[in-house]
Scaffold this motif. Structure first.
Motif: not given
Length: 143
Positions: A43, A124-125, A131
């Motif tokens: 991320a 995530q998007e 992460v």
């Protein structure tokens, strides 16, 4: 248990495939010595501690740290990453235990340091990404 992976929690087949895909993409990038592809599995905001104990806190730092290592002391190092356990922490947040086996460039196991890695992977998007994580070198195959 799914395909030799211990699954703890209500993790959908889609999420299991996505998380395992992140680990396999990381393996592919490591073996290709591609620090950008490796860093893209993380991320944008992440916390990663590598096997040397260095903490890196964003994707750019991971790429910048990996590049000289892959060109230097890791240039002839290869590994197979096997997911051994998935633990649901929260919806779309999964702790992933991985055993890293040292291999030759063809993927055949060899003598060398093994790795025991823990990733926290979440959706995530931009898709499923690491992460947080910790990579630990171990002396035997007890990873």
């Amino acid at each position: 248990m799914t395909d030799g992976i211990l699954v703890v929690g209500d993790i959908s087949a889609r999420a299991q495939a996505a998380v395992t895909g992140v680990v396999k993409a990381l393996e592919k990038a490591f073996n290709a010595k591609d620090p950008i592809a490796l860093s893209e599995q993380f991320a944008l905001r992440t916390s990663w501690s590598n096997a040397m104990g260095t903490r890196l806190d964003d994707r750019r730092s991971i790429a910048e740290s990996a590049a000289p290592a892959m060109e230097g002391f890791l240039c002839d190092s290869y590994a197979r990453y096997d997911v051994v356990k998935l633990l649901e922490i929260a919806p779309n947040v999964i702790a992933v235990s991985v055993a890293q086996t040292p291999t030759d460039s063809s993927g055949n196991p060899i003598e060398g340091a093994w790795g025991a890695t823990l990733y926290v992977i979440s959706e995530q998007e931009e898709g499923w990404k690491i992460v947080a994580g910790q990579n630990t070198a171990v002396e035997s195959s007890s990873a």
